[in-house]
Enzyme design. Structure first.
Site, PDB file in Angstrom:
ATOM      1  CD  GLU A 117      -2.752  -1.437   2.309  1.00 31.45           C
ATOM      2  OE1 GLU A 117      -2.103  -1.637   3.366  1.00 31.45           O
ATOM      3  OE2 GLU A 117      -3.992  -1.500   2.260  1.00 31.45           O
ATOM      4  CD  GLU A 155      -3.325  -6.861   3.042  1.00 30.97           C
ATOM      5  OE1 GLU A 155      -3.367  -7.512   1.999  1.00 30.97           O
ATOM      6  OE2 GLU A 155      -2.692  -5.791   3.157  1.00 30.97           O
TER       7      GLU A 155
HETATM    8  N1  T1G Z   1       4.315  -9.040  11.146  1.00 30.05           N
HETATM    9  C1  T1G Z   1       5.066  -9.509  12.164  1.00 30.05           C
HETATM   10  N2  T1G Z   1       5.997 -10.499  12.017  1.00 30.05           N
HETATM   11  C2  T1G Z   1       6.152 -11.014  10.787  1.00 30.05           C
HETATM   12  C3  T1G Z   1       5.392 -10.572   9.673  1.00 30.05           C
HETATM   13  C4  T1G Z   1       4.442  -9.525   9.901  1.00 30.05           C
HETATM   14  N3  T1G Z   1       3.715  -9.031   8.896  1.00 30.05           N
HETATM   15  N4  T1G Z   1       5.784 -11.305   8.587  1.00 30.05           N
HETATM   16  C5  T1G Z   1       6.738 -12.146   9.007  1.00 30.05           C
HETATM   17  N5  T1G Z   1       6.969 -11.974  10.317  1.00 30.05           N
HETATM   18  C6  T1G Z   1       7.961 -12.677  11.132  1.00 30.05           C
HETATM   19  C7  T1G Z   1       7.680 -14.170  11.236  1.00 30.05           C
HETATM   20  O1  T1G Z   1       6.764 -14.415  12.288  1.00 30.05           O
HETATM   21  C8  T1G Z   1       9.070 -14.705  11.531  1.00 30.05           C
HETATM   22  O2  T1G Z   1       9.329 -14.393  12.891  1.00 30.05           O
HETATM   23  C9  T1G Z   1       9.978 -13.808  10.713  1.00 30.05           C
HETATM   24  O3  T1G Z   1       9.210 -12.615  10.448  1.00 30.05           O
HETATM   25  C10 T1G Z   1      10.397 -14.423   9.391  1.00 30.05           C
HETATM   26  O4  T1G Z   1       9.191 -14.833   8.752  1.00 30.05           O
HETATM   27  C11 T1G Z   1      -2.628  -2.738   6.865  1.00 30.05           C
HETATM   28  C12 T1G Z   1      -3.471  -5.174   7.436  1.00 30.05           C
HETATM   29  C13 T1G Z   1       7.265 -11.911   4.552  1.00 30.05           C
HETATM   30  C14 T1G Z   1       6.998 -13.782   2.905  1.00 30.05           C
HETATM   31  O5  T1G Z   1       0.699 -11.186   5.552  1.00 30.05           O
HETATM   32  O6  T1G Z   1       4.252 -13.929   4.280  1.00 30.05           O
HETATM   33  O7  T1G Z   1      -0.245  -5.424   6.174  1.00 30.05           O
HETATM   34  O8  T1G Z   1       9.626 -16.731  13.773  1.00 30.05           O
HETATM   35  O9  T1G Z   1       9.838 -17.263   8.578  1.00 30.05           O
HETATM   36  O10 T1G Z   1       9.829 -17.503   4.991  1.00 30.05           O
HETATM   37  O11 T1G Z   1      -3.356  -3.550   4.813  1.00 30.05           O
HETATM   38  O12 T1G Z   1       6.848 -13.959   6.605  1.00 30.05           O
HETATM   39  O13 T1G Z   1      11.618 -15.406  13.019  1.00 30.05           O
HETATM   40  O14 T1G Z   1      10.337 -14.726  15.107  1.00 30.05           O
HETATM   41  O15 T1G Z   1       7.870 -16.321   7.288  1.00 30.05           O
HETATM   42  O16 T1G Z   1      11.305 -15.456   4.497  1.00 30.05           O
HETATM   43  C15 T1G Z   1       0.331  -8.478   5.513  1.00 30.05           C
HETATM   44  C16 T1G Z   1       3.205 -12.263   6.241  1.00 30.05           C
HETATM   45  C17 T1G Z   1       0.111  -8.150   6.959  1.00 30.05           C
HETATM   46  C18 T1G Z   1       3.063 -11.098   5.271  1.00 30.05           C
HETATM   47  C19 T1G Z   1       8.773 -13.861   4.661  1.00 30.05           C
HETATM   48  N6  T1G Z   1       1.596  -9.147   5.338  1.00 30.05           N
HETATM   49  N7  T1G Z   1       4.573 -12.759   6.202  1.00 30.05           N
HETATM   50  O17 T1G Z   1       8.802 -15.270   4.612  1.00 30.05           O
HETATM   51  O18 T1G Z   1      10.232 -15.693   6.674  1.00 30.05           O
HETATM   52  S1  T1G Z   1      -1.454  -7.394   7.232  1.00 30.05           S
HETATM   53  C20 T1G Z   1       1.679 -10.494   5.409  1.00 30.05           C
HETATM   54  C21 T1G Z   1       4.972 -13.608   5.195  1.00 30.05           C
HETATM   55  C22 T1G Z   1      -1.301  -5.873   6.512  1.00 30.05           C
HETATM   56  C23 T1G Z   1      -2.391  -3.766   5.801  1.00 30.05           C
HETATM   57  C24 T1G Z   1      -2.579  -5.155   6.287  1.00 30.05           C
HETATM   58  C25 T1G Z   1       6.383 -14.117   5.289  1.00 30.05           C
HETATM   59  C26 T1G Z   1       7.345 -13.384   4.334  1.00 30.05           C
HETATM   60  P1  T1G Z   1      10.300 -15.378  13.766  1.00 30.05           P
HETATM   61  P2  T1G Z   1       9.237 -16.136   7.837  1.00 30.05           P
HETATM   62  P3  T1G Z   1      10.114 -16.060   5.143  1.00 30.05           P
END
Ligand code: T1G
Length: 689
Positions: A105, A125
């Protein structure tokens, strides 16, 4: 503590850098840092343009999901996005890695985007029971059109940015130094250039009806039972009626409604449960990992071949070993045909198929695998066969080669007993078909060395599998719990329910398929054989009696055209009243009381059976967390993700309520397998769950 957002001025360009490892999530501090930097730059006469860039492996990958369980704190992301959109100076997003959610965004609100080749962008999301809540549903359709925006947001699938500038999603693509390329791009923005006209007016779209129909039939239908995809669709369509600001206000209301929903709480739990399952407590682990590049698979049957497919797709070199050329040819043909069908479906290119096959070496020569880093045994499910193979492997491979069995049921401690260095033996339980199913149960034997477990967990991540570390017991965790689920489905058949009613009750609950249809698909004889080989499981004559009767009448399921259902030549399920007579006769001979149940009562009983077994498994220490159990059920058994998993579902019911229901079922059925282990409410509270 270094600031998470820093600003540097370079030749009239304000370079705003985010550094919030591991994925530059938009925590409150990051949002505040960005907003302050954007506002300061507006007033700074030395600033002609602004760059937003990130350190580490990726541009901002989204809002900080950990913050959703708490009251939102200002500055809110929509305010930051609007500050970017209304900036009086051009803002350029310098993108790399996975630009997701709030990161996407922010990028879309910028006037320009420069990206490293291969950068992914998306709004996933709905995977968290949310909708994009900071302009994604309003900005994306204004850039790529309503239909494409709906597809990206409802499917939650990120796309790879174009490899050449399309001047919509990306204005410059580079494969070298991202900051250098973006600075150069910033300099070429003509000083008098009219800023990229922000499309703040509603999108003009003529054929919305067709677009909506397509969305319902092909996108929303794939996310059965989920609310967020429907909400996302309604939010996106606002872009055709409202201005950006008005649309974002409505979007925010819908986002907050989703964020506060039970489905989103479950889906956010599921996300972190899987992360926790990937990082189990490994006792005394301090050694380095065994790097795995050359893998040997023993057995080219369906499992061995599909495991090989999974590994060559992940870039590994695989030796597929069979005892004779004929079996080998069958296995390699299975792989080649499956890859050809993927090419036909457009999933992979012809070149990718060739590249994957080049990493596959079929052989009947055991000595060809002497230097393997890992051997996965996927041979016939017989202890004597497996012991013979492991003894031979022990004499063939190097001492630090990891020896894994893909067995579903057999005791890996016993398999290890024929190996000198037992500490290198582990279980890698893939789920069929291995190149499609995400789950990988990693089975720790009583001998397995910590570094072998850690190496297996890292291997799972490398082959894009969802790892779950379990201990040795009959059926490990998933199949052992699944047996209690099937046990109750069979008991209900004896009490007068039909296969259709039981399957309908469970698909209504949200399971991908009903238990009896699944049993027909996988073959009723598999469980029958396992039960016959393990008579110690129970002496109760009702235990899986309907399934036993099916097999003894040569009704093995789809593969024989008849099982709990009949099947036509297109394998479509047909109700067969004949089976009801078989079960009724059996029930009469055992004096089993006939009852009628509602679908709700059926699903409650089968899910409580799973929960009860899950708590017992936790109590026995076979698995270290309820999150691992849920991870197994979400990734291996089609449990509805928007319910979080059986243990999360039980927690929502209340452990005291679960215990009462189990005691009532024990009384009602007079079957000891319903007795809850110990005081599960206080036990689960002590487990912090
Ligand atoms: N928030 C907090 N922690 C996160 C995170 C996030 N969005 N994404 C990943 N982590 C942490 C995860 O828990 C792990 O922590 C570490 O990062 C590595 O992740 C307002 C409402 C980005 C593709 O849905 O898809 O934005 O275990 O092992 O395989 O409109 O993480 O090491 O302590 O998965 O390289 C939208 C979710 C949020 C992305 C990386 N975003 N994340 O994959 O590493 S809602 C998502 C992923 C939002 C807005 C809306 C994947 C990754 P730890 P990992 P990876």
């Amino acid at each position: 503590m270094p600031s998470l957002v820093s600003v540097a001025l370079q030749q009239q360009v304000a370079i705003i850098t985010v550094n919030n490892p591991p994925v530059n999530a938009l925590s409150t501090e990051v949002r505040a840092g960005l907003l302050n930097a954007i506002n300061d730059a507006q007033l700074n006469q030395q600033v002609a343009s602004i760059i937003i860039i990130c350190e580490g492996r990726t541009f901002i990958a989204g809002a900080d999901i950990k913050e959703f369980g708490h009251p939102p704190k200002a500055p809110h992301l929509p305010d930051l996005v609007l500050a970017i959109a209304y900036s009086v100076k051009p803002i350029i997003a310098a993108l790399h890695g996975t630009v997701l959610g709030g990161g996407c965004e922010i990028a879309l609100a910028c006037h320009y985007r420069v990206a490293l080749e291969g950068t992914k962008i998306g709004l996933p999301e709905v995977n968290l029971g949310l909708i994009p809540g900071a302009g994604g549903t309003q900005l994306l359709p204004r850039l790529v059109g309503v239909a494409k925006a709906i597809e990206m947001i409802v499917s939650a699938k990120p796309i790879i940015l174009p490899s050449t500038p399309d001047n919509i999603l990306v204005h410059e693509v580079t494969d070298i130094d991202l900051l250098h390329s973006t600075l150069k791009f910033a300099k070429n923005i003509k000083p008098a250039a009219v800023l990229v006209k922000r499309i703040f007016t509603p999108v003009l779209e003529d054929d919305l009806t067709a677009i909506e129909e397509y969305a319902h039939q092909h996108l929303i239908a794939k996310r059965k039972g989920e609310i967020a995809p429907l909400k996302a669709l309604s939010a996106i369509l606002l872009c055709t009626q409202l201005s950006l600001d008005e649309g974002m206000r409505k979007e925010r209301e819908i986002f907050i409604e989703c964020r506060n929903s039970a489905q989103s709480a479950a889906l956010r739990y599921a996300f972190f449960a899987e992360k926790k399952a990937e990082k189990p407590m490994i006792k005394n682990h301090s050694e380095s990992l065994k790097s795995i590049n050359k893998v040997a698979i023993i057995g080219a049957g369906t499992m061995g071949a599909s495991i090989a497919m999974c590994l060559i797709a992940s870039g590994l070199n695989v030796y597929l070993v069979e005892i004779n050329a004929e079996n080998l040819e069958r296995g390699t043909a299975y792989i080649s045909n499956a890859l050809s069908s993927s090419v036909k479906k457009g999933r992979i290119s012809e070149q990718e198929k060739t590249a994957q096959l080049s990493r596959l070496t079929p052989t009947t020569e055991f000595n060809d695998i002497a230097d393997a880093d890992l051997v996965v045994e996927a041979a016939f499910e017989s202890m004597s066969v497996k012991k013979e193979i492991f003894a031979k492997l022990d004499r063939t491979v190097t001492v630090d080669c990891i020896l894994a069995s893909n067995t579903s049921y057999l005791d890996i401690n016993e398999i290890a007993s024929v190996v000198n260095r037992k500490d290198r033996v582990i279980g890698l339980h893939f789920f069929s078909p291995a190149h499609i199913m995400k789950l990988l149960e990693i089975v720790e034997t009583k001998y397995t060395a910590p570094y072998v477990i850690a190496s297996a967990m890292a291997f799972a991540k490398k082959i894009n599998k969802q790892a779950a570390l379990v201990g040795v017991c009959y059926g490990f965790v998933g199949n052992r719990m699944y047996a209690s689920y099937g046990r109750e489905a069979n008991m209900l058949l004896l009490e007068g329910c039909s296969p259709e009613q039981i399957d309908r009750a469970m698909t209504t609950f949200g399971m991908a398929m009903g238990p009896l249809a699944v049993n027909d698909m996988s073959g009723i004889d598999i469980g029958y054989k396992a039960r016959k080989e393990n008579p110690q499981l129970t002496t109760d004559p009702t235990y899986f009696l309907p399934a036993n009767l099916m097999v003894e009448s040569d009704r093995l399921g789809q593969k024989t055209g008849a099982g709990f259902y009949l099947y036509d030549d297109k394998k479509r399920r047909i109700t067969d009243d004949h089976v009801l007579k078989i079960f009724k006769t059996a029930a009469q001979s055992l004096k089993i009381k006939q009852r009628t149940y509602t679908d709700q009562q059926i699903s409650e009983r089968l899910i409580l059976a799973i929960i009860n077994e899950g708590v017992t498994i936790l109590l026995e220490g076979i698995v270290d967390s309820a999150e691992t159990i849920d991870t197994i059920w979400l990734n291996g058994y089609g449990f509805p993700r928007y319910k979080g998993g059986p243990m999360f579902y039980a927690k929502k019911l209340g452990w005291d309520q679960v215990r009462e229901r189990l005691i009532a079922l024990h009384k009602e059925t007079e079957k000891d397998w319903w007795l809850p282990p110990y005081y599960i409410d206080s036990f689960m509270e002590r487990k912090g769950f």
